[in-house]
Structures are given as C-alpha cells and as structure tokens.
Design a protein around this motif. Structure first.
Motif, mmCIF file in Angstrom:
data_model
loop_
_atom_site.group_PDB
_atom_site.id
_atom_site.type_symbol
_atom_site.label_atom_id
_atom_site.label_comp_id
_atom_site.label_asym_id
_atom_site.label_seq_id
_atom_site.Cartn_x
_atom_site.Cartn_y
_atom_site.Cartn_z
ATOM 1 N N LEU A 62 0.862 -1.179 0.000
ATOM 2 C CA LEU A 62 0.000 0.000 0.000
ATOM 3 C C LEU A 62 0.892 1.220 0.000
ATOM 4 O O LEU A 62 1.789 1.345 0.834
ATOM 5 C CB LEU A 62 -0.913 0.022 1.230
ATOM 6 C CG LEU A 62 -1.721 1.319 1.451
ATOM 7 C CD1 LEU A 62 -2.729 1.530 0.321
ATOM 8 C CD2 LEU A 62 -2.430 1.276 2.805
ATOM 9 N N ASP A 63 0.680 2.139 -0.953
ATOM 10 C CA ASP A 63 1.453 3.377 -0.950
ATOM 11 C C ASP A 63 0.561 4.554 -1.328
ATOM 12 O O ASP A 63 -0.434 4.401 -2.055
ATOM 13 C CB ASP A 63 2.655 3.295 -1.891
ATOM 14 C CG ASP A 63 2.277 3.066 -3.334
ATOM 15 O OD1 ASP A 63 1.805 4.017 -3.986
ATOM 16 O OD2 ASP A 63 2.465 1.935 -3.832
ATOM 17 N N TYR A 64 0.933 5.707 -0.785
ATOM 18 C CA TYR A 64 0.172 6.938 -1.004
ATOM 19 C C TYR A 64 1.153 8.051 -1.351
ATOM 20 O O TYR A 64 2.219 8.172 -0.728
ATOM 21 C CB TYR A 64 -0.627 7.316 0.240
ATOM 22 C CG TYR A 64 -1.256 8.703 0.168
ATOM 23 C CD1 TYR A 64 -2.418 8.917 -0.566
ATOM 24 C CD2 TYR A 64 -0.655 9.780 0.816
ATOM 25 C CE1 TYR A 64 -2.974 10.185 -0.628
ATOM 26 C CE2 TYR A 64 -1.217 11.049 0.756
ATOM 27 C CZ TYR A 64 -2.378 11.247 0.023
ATOM 28 O OH TYR A 64 -2.932 12.494 -0.058
ATOM 29 N N THR A 65 0.800 8.863 -2.346
ATOM 30 C CA THR A 65 1.656 9.974 -2.767
ATOM 31 C C THR A 65 0.819 11.243 -2.871
ATOM 32 O O THR A 65 -0.278 11.237 -3.447
ATOM 33 C CB THR A 65 2.308 9.677 -4.132
ATOM 34 O OG1 THR A 65 3.081 8.489 -4.046
ATOM 35 C CG2 THR A 65 3.214 10.828 -4.549
ATOM 36 N N TYR A 66 1.359 12.304 -2.293
ATOM 37 C CA TYR A 66 0.722 13.620 -2.388
ATOM 38 C C TYR A 66 1.755 14.594 -2.933
ATOM 39 O O TYR A 66 2.899 14.636 -2.466
ATOM 40 C CB TYR A 66 0.255 14.099 -1.015
ATOM 41 C CG TYR A 66 -0.183 15.552 -0.996
ATOM 42 C CD1 TYR A 66 -1.467 15.919 -1.389
ATOM 43 C CD2 TYR A 66 0.700 16.552 -0.592
ATOM 44 C CE1 TYR A 66 -1.857 17.258 -1.377
ATOM 45 C CE2 TYR A 66 0.317 17.885 -0.563
ATOM 46 C CZ TYR A 66 -0.965 18.230 -0.966
ATOM 47 O OH TYR A 66 -1.348 19.551 -0.959
#
Length: 626
Positions: free
Chosen positions: A54-58
């Motif tokens: 799971l990865d998140y980028t902003y």
C-alpha cells in the motif's frame, strides 16, 4: 542594424526589433516555483510468497510570475523621429499564480509459488486511484505610474483579471498472472479495468487485456544434448498482444457544453453589454482511444552470449481517435464536434546485434548496433472528398508532403511567356522566380480542387516521417582506462524548411516586416550574373516561390555522436590509505559531432529555426565511493 547609434543610444527601426534594447529596457519576467512531494508506503508479508503493498503519494506544485512591460524610446537613424517602442507601450504589469495538487493511492497483492522445482506461478491484483486539481489566476494592469517600482496598485490604466479551476480523476483495477515451466515455456496474461472522469458516466470504464507467450528453445533437453549446437547459447521466440487506453488527449470536461462570457458587437448606453456565447456542439459518445499492438520477436545468443541479437516485428492499431465528425451545414453556425472517428495502423520492426568480450591481456570491449523502422497509414477518417486541406485522408501514409515539381528558375521574361501560366498560385512572376511543371497539361499551374483525385499540378514530393532510426554504442576498458560512445541517427527523412532562416529574407505579413540576419548559405540567390543559383531572386513578397516543391525538399538524414565518455579508475592501493573504495576521473562530452545535409542553422533533431540550439557540453569530474 547596429546595436547602438554613434551617440550611444540603442538603435531601433520602428517595427524592427533591437533584441539587446528589449532585453535591457523593456522590462523583466521573474518566476518562482515551489514543489512538495510526500509519500508513504506499507508492505506486509502475511503468508509465505504473499506480498501486500500500500502506498500513497501527495504532491503540490505552486508557481508565480511577475512580468513588466516598460515604455522606452527608440532612437531612429534620423534625429527628431524618436518614438516609444510599440510593443511595451503603454507600460504594464501582470501577475500569474498557478497551483496543482495530485493524490495517488496504489494497493496490490502479489503471490509467488513454485511447485516441484518446475512450475512457477506469480499472480497480482491491485487497485489504483489518482485525483488531480489545477487552478490559476492572472491579474494585469496598464500604465505604470512609476516604472522603477512597478505594482498593480501603482498603475492607473485598465484592469484585467482571469482565472480558472479544473480537475479530473482516474481509477482502475489491474491484474497479472504469469507461469513458466522450468524457464522453458512462458506465459503471462494482464488486464486493466480503467475509468476516467473525462468521459460521460456511461463511457468512463473500459477493459484492456494483454498477454504474451514465449518458448526458450535452447532450454529443451534435446537442444542441450546436441553437440553441433554448443555454440548457440540461447534461442527464444515470443508472441504478445496487448490493448491500452489513452485519455490524455481529451479535455477534462470535453463531454459537457461550456458557456463563455463575452461582449456584444453593438453599443447600448455607451457600453458594450455582456453576453453569454451559445455553446459549441459536442458528441455524447466520446470514449477511450484504444491502442492494440501485436508483436513477434526472437532473441538469440551465441558463443556463451558474447554475441547477442534480437528481432521484433510489430503492428499497432490506434482505434477511436478523436476527430471531426460528420460535416454540418455552414448555416448552423457551429464548429463540427469531435468524435471517436479516426483510426491508424503502424507497422514496423526493431533489430539489434551486439558483441562483448574480454581478451587474455585484460582488455574488455563491446559494441551494439540497433536499427528500427515504421510506417503509419490512416485507415479511417471522416474526409469523404479526400481534401488535402485536411490533416488526414483515408489511405494516407502519415507524413506525406504534397507540392509542385520544379523545373528550375526562370531566366528571362520570354521563358515566362512560353511556360504554363502560374498566375493562379502567385503574381508578378519575373526572371529568377521558381518555374513549376505543368503535370496535368492544361496550360495552368494550380491546385485543382485540392483533393487526392484532383490535385492540379501537385503531387507527393516527400515524406517528413523519420525512417530507419539507427545507432550504435562502442566501448572498452583496459587497466583502469575506459572509453564509451553513443551514436544516433536516421537514414531517411524529407524536410521542407519553410522559414525565414532558410529563405534568408522575410515575407510581409500584414503591416509587419520581420527582419533577420541572413546566413551565408542564403547568399546563393539568383541574379543575372548568377543564373544557376539555388535560391530564387530575393524579394519581400515571395509570390509563390516558397510553395512546397521538390526543388527545396532537403535530405533530413543525420548521424550524431550523442555522448563520449573517457575515464580512469585509480588503482585501489593508491586510494586505500584515504579510506576510499573507488575513485574514477572522467571527461564527458555531449553533442560533440553532427553529420547532416541541412544548413548549419538547423538542428536535424529539432527543425524549428527558433529552437534553442542543443549545446555541446563538457563535464570533467571525479566519482568517489567511500
């Protein structure tokens, strides 16, 4: 035109721009940008062979720009005729701000398993989501009160503001399953179910499958047991087919009718009333553009893979491209809406062959050559008359150049009067102008109906698509010294350089004359004393001399030495006392050599005369590893 007059003032000739004066006096443009990138990820292995990611980028990008246009006097050649420079009069200031935000989430699970040391499988399933938001604002005002301290509040003239906001999002499921048997039989299947907010709700999602199979023939027991094949190290054949979607060419809200504010053309009460423009027609069936590609390939290795080669043959079909829909009556008062109404087919091949080896004296050397080519044909487009005024017609080979066949330059008025009438494509023909061939024999040089079936005296005179792209890499290493180089080029391309830089003298456009400094290659123009010149006689109004013709089609093939690297790695015993593991001194050069048939003012990779030239870069440095 000189930069300065003898009295020290900048020179200027009205509409002839002095770039040095503009750079010094006409104002400034200052930009600033801030970029923020944050990312976080989590990986879990709950079971043997199972990985969950799971990865998140902003990311946030902000930029602002302040641009000023300052008034200044142009000093003419005749004293007393000074005038304000027209392009920054009145003075002005404009502020521009833009912000963009992106959020991206990826979640996938991957499972890997082997059975009996023979069967290997890998399965993956995941979800992807992205959201993008963009906004910008412009504020501008005329007539600066104090040009030394420009500001919006420090101006007294007309104010203008503009702003916009937009956003779009995409999401989708993706999956992959691969299998191989002892690395001999290979298979992989992929699928994507993608959605985009850029389409109507019932057209947003589409499934795109792909798959490939391969056979490493050299891994077969019979192959390995055959002594006659010991020199043939590797042989693999493969076939693949895939489908991908493209939504990048669609506006964020291209499926919605948009209203625009404007001012009417009539005056009521001393002002032009505000009005709302009627929206353009749109197609309600816009959806994904789809690219389907099939590929057949062979990989081979010989002599313990010192010699390797690969061949790929492919076909790519682009379906449902956005294009003008059916023709509509002119009285409708609206442009033709775009629809998924065009397709094209590309066929091509790629080939590479390489060698690498090390001699007994320690010399390692290598080289690789590659060659590729493709042709693209328009298979579907809404152009029933096959007019050449449109960008495409069905059956067209992409990159076609249509023009006239030239018979040289007129040498006398008598020759003009005895030749086909060229008044339909230009006026005031005289000695030194281009003479065109009357291909249809009607006594006139013209465009016909500007269609494929009736093109008058025009024909296909070339193709601007780059053909036979090739290159090669060479290098060696010996006793710490290393050298490598990369060459790249194309073997075939037709180029029509229709610019003032090529012609050496300017066209008149309305009331504006753009003067340039001609290059020496443009001096070979026709005069009675130079009847065999390359260029026609010089004049501001070319009157047909610059029409596309085979006389001025140039050979766009070229070869470039893109990079050259020379280095020396210091012996370890020299650097060990300094606690350094590795030290390499290097010299790197980019764009060192270019072999081209074009005039030196043109880069064969970027044919625009106004393009910033590709610099020749020299880098000298040291790489240290501790």
């Amino acid at each position: 035109m000189p930069v300065y007059h003898p009295d020290g003032n900048f020179s200027g000739q009205g509409r002839v721009v002095n770039p040095v004066a503009v750079q010094k006096l006409a104002g400034t443009s200052q930009s600033r940008s801030n970029n923020t990138l944050l990312s976080a990820g989590l990986q879990l292995k709950p079971l043997e062979g199972l990985l969950v990611n799971l990865d998140y980028t902003y990311s946030q990008n902000s930029s602002n720009q302040e641009q000023t246009g300052l008034s200044f006097f142009e000093y003419r050649a005749v004293p007393g005729t000074e005038q304000l420079f027209p392009y920054t009069n009145p003075s002005s200031i404009s502020l521009y701000n833009a912000d963009s935000y992106q959020n991206a989430v990826n979640l996938f699970a991957e499972y890997t398993k082997s059975f009996n040391d023979a069967h290997n499988i890998k399965a993956l399933i995941g979800y992807n989501q992205e959201y993008n938001k963009n906004s910008n604002m412009i504020a501008a005002r005329l007539n600066l009160i104090n040009q030394e301290k420009p500001s919006i509040d420090g101006a007294s003239g007309e104010k203008n503001t503009y702003g916009s906001k937009t956003h779009y999002s995409i999401n989708g499921l993706f999956m992959r399953f691969s299998y191989d048997y002892k690395g001999r039989y290979l298979a992989e299947f992929n699928g994507r179910y993608d959605g985009s907010s850029r389409y109507p709700k019932d057209k947003r999602y589409k499934f795109f499958p792909s798959g490939s199979i391969g056979w490493r023939i050299s891994e077969e027991p019979l192959w390995k047991k055959t002594p006659a094949l010991n020199w043939w190290t590797n042989l693999k054949v493969r076939v693949s087919y895939g489908s991908l979607g493209n939504q990048a060419l669609v506006g964020n809200f291209g499926y919605l009718q948009e209203y625009y504010e404007t001012e009417t053309d009539y005056i009521i009460g001393g002002t032009r009333p505000k009005a709302i423009m009627a929206p353009e027609l749109i197609s309600g069936s816009i959806t994904w553009e789809t690219v389907n590609q099939s590929n057949w390939g062979i990989d081979a290795g010989f002599l313990d893979n010192r010699l390797t080669a690969a061949v790929d043959i492919y076909r790519r079909d682009t379906k449902d491209m956005l294009w003008d829909g059916e023709l509509l009556p002119a009285v409708l008062g609206s442009s033709i809406p775009k629809e998924n109404g065009a397709s094209l087919k590309t066929t091509g091949f790629e080939f590479s062959i390489g060698w690498m080896d090390q001699l007994k004296n320690g010399l390692s050397y290598w080289g690789r050559f590659y060659l590729g080519d493709s042709k693209t044909k328009i298979t579907k487009v809404n152009n029933p008359t096959k007019t050449l005024r449109s960008q495409f017609y069905q059956g067209m080979e992409y990159g076609e150049i249509w023009g006239f066949e030239s018979k040289g330059l007129f040498q006398s008025q008598e020759e003009i009067e005895k030749s086909a009438d060229q008044s339909r494509i230009g006026q005031a023909w005289g000695p030194g102008d281009v003479k065109y061939e009357d291909l249809n024999g009607d006594g006139f040089i013209d465009y016909g109906k500007m269609t494929v079936d009736d093109s008058g005296d025009m024909k296909k005179i070339g193709n601007s698509l780059a053909r036979y792209n090739y290159g090669f890499n060479l290098g060696f290493e010996y006793k710490g010294f290393d050298l490598s180089m990369q060459w790249q080029g194309i073997m075939k391309r037709d180029v029509f350089l229709n610019s003032d830089t090529f012609w050496g003298i300017n066209e008149v456009s309305g009331d504006r004359v753009n003067i340039i400094n001609p290059h020496t290659f443009t001096l070979d123009y026709w005069t009675p004393e130079n009847p065999n010149a390359y260029y026609p006689r010089p004049k501001f109004l070319s009157s047909g001399n610059r029409l596309p013709s085979d006389r001025y089609i140039k050979n766009g093939a070229y070869l470039k030495l893109k990079t050259l690297d020379l280095g020396y790695t210091l012996p370890y015993e020299w650097i060990r006392p300094m606690y350094i593991q590795n030290a390499r001194i290097f010299l790197s050069i980019e764009n060192l050599l270019t072999f081209s048939h074009l005039p030196k003012a043109f880069d064969p990779e970027d044919l625009s005369a106004s393009a910033y030239p590709r610099p020749r870069k020299f880098s000298l440095g040291v790489n240290l590893t501790f």
